[in-house]
Design an enzyme around this catalytic site. Structure first.
Site, PDB file in Angstrom:
ATOM      1  N   ASP A   1      -0.349   2.432  10.572  1.00  0.00           N
ATOM      2  CA  ASP A   1       0.449   3.347  11.374  1.00  0.00           C
ATOM      3  C   ASP A   1       1.166   4.314  10.441  1.00  0.00           C
ATOM      4  O   ASP A   1       1.425   3.980   9.279  1.00  0.00           O
ATOM      5  CB  ASP A   1       1.465   2.590  12.229  1.00  0.00           C
ATOM      6  CG  ASP A   1       2.040   3.480  13.317  1.00  0.00           C
ATOM      7  OD1 ASP A   1       1.346   3.716  14.320  1.00  0.00           O
ATOM      8  OD2 ASP A   1       3.180   3.969  13.158  1.00  0.00           O
ATOM      9  N   GLN A   2       1.464   5.483  10.967  1.00  0.00           N
ATOM     10  CA  GLN A   2       2.169   6.488  10.174  1.00  0.00           C
ATOM     11  C   GLN A   2       3.259   7.132  11.017  1.00  0.00           C
ATOM     12  O   GLN A   2       3.023   7.507  12.171  1.00  0.00           O
ATOM     13  CB  GLN A   2       1.214   7.566   9.680  1.00  0.00           C
ATOM     14  CG  GLN A   2       1.874   8.604   8.780  1.00  0.00           C
ATOM     15  CD  GLN A   2       0.870   9.648   8.314  1.00  0.00           C
ATOM     16  OE1 GLN A   2       0.494  10.526   9.067  1.00  0.00           O
ATOM     17  NE2 GLN A   2       0.433   9.532   7.073  1.00  0.00           N
TER      18      GLN A   2
END
Length: 199
Positions: free
Chosen positions: A73-74
């Site tokens: 995830d970012q």
């Protein structure tokens, strides 16, 4: 007789992450994790990225306990505020106006889960990005061409978005695109899959 390598699964619907993982030349499957990505009240961007990366891997590992599952995830971090995917032109323009001339930390997390041997770890690969001072015309021209509406922070550094930037500081070069491959390899080796091990 050698033991077979476990199945490798990428818990993601992101084409960017799929293309990055293909660089390791390992066979893998892709499954959607179907994870709620809503931030918790007061949750810091780095904590959010780590929690979601792990949650995605755990969701798919529940269905495939013998597999090695990668989640990632970012979250773009502007002075402690999470900046997500814009979804459309207007929100992307607003994001780029806010980030113009600013330093933004792209908090990219990767997690690997292997339920059959109790392995579960997540690592953070922060990337500090310095944006140029951007004019209205530059922002509109960029968004019309690159359409980065599915990218946290509205900038595709692997494409024309690099022209928005003054500097990128990272110790894991693919982290900004969405999957930090150095840390991914580290976690895969710990989970029993070595990308450099002959089949």
């Amino acid at each position: 007789m050698s033991l077979m390598k476990p199945l490798l699964i990428l818990a993601s619907t992101s084409r960017y992450r799929r293309e990055l993982l293909e660089r390791l030349r390992l066979p893998f499957a892709v499954q959607a994790p179907q994870t709620d990505e809503t931030p918790r009240p007061g949750e810091a961007p780095a904590a959010l990225a780590l929690r979601l990366a792990l949650a995605k891997a755990q969701a798919v590992a529940t269905r495939h306990p013998d597999a090695v599952v990668i989640g990632s995830d970012q979250v773009a971090d502007l002075n402690g505020e999470p900046i997500g995917k814009p979804g459309d032109f207007d929100r992307a323009a607003q994001q780029l106006h806010r980030m113009s001339g600013q330093q933004v930390v792209f908090q990219t997390a990767v997690a690997v889960v292997r339920r059959d041997c109790g392995f579960e770890r997540a690592l953070l690969a922060p990337v500090t990005v310095t944006f140029r001072s951007l004019s209205e015309a530059e922002i509109k021209h960029y968004l019309a061409l690159d359409q980065p509406f599915d990218c946290a922070g509205s900038a595709k550094s692997e494409s024309l978005g690099v022209a928005l930037l003054e500097r990128i500081d990272s110790d894991d070069p693919t982290a900004l695109v969405g999957l930090p491959l150095i840390r991914t390899c580290q976690l895969l080796r710990a989970a029993g899959i070595d990308p450099l091990s002959p089949p």
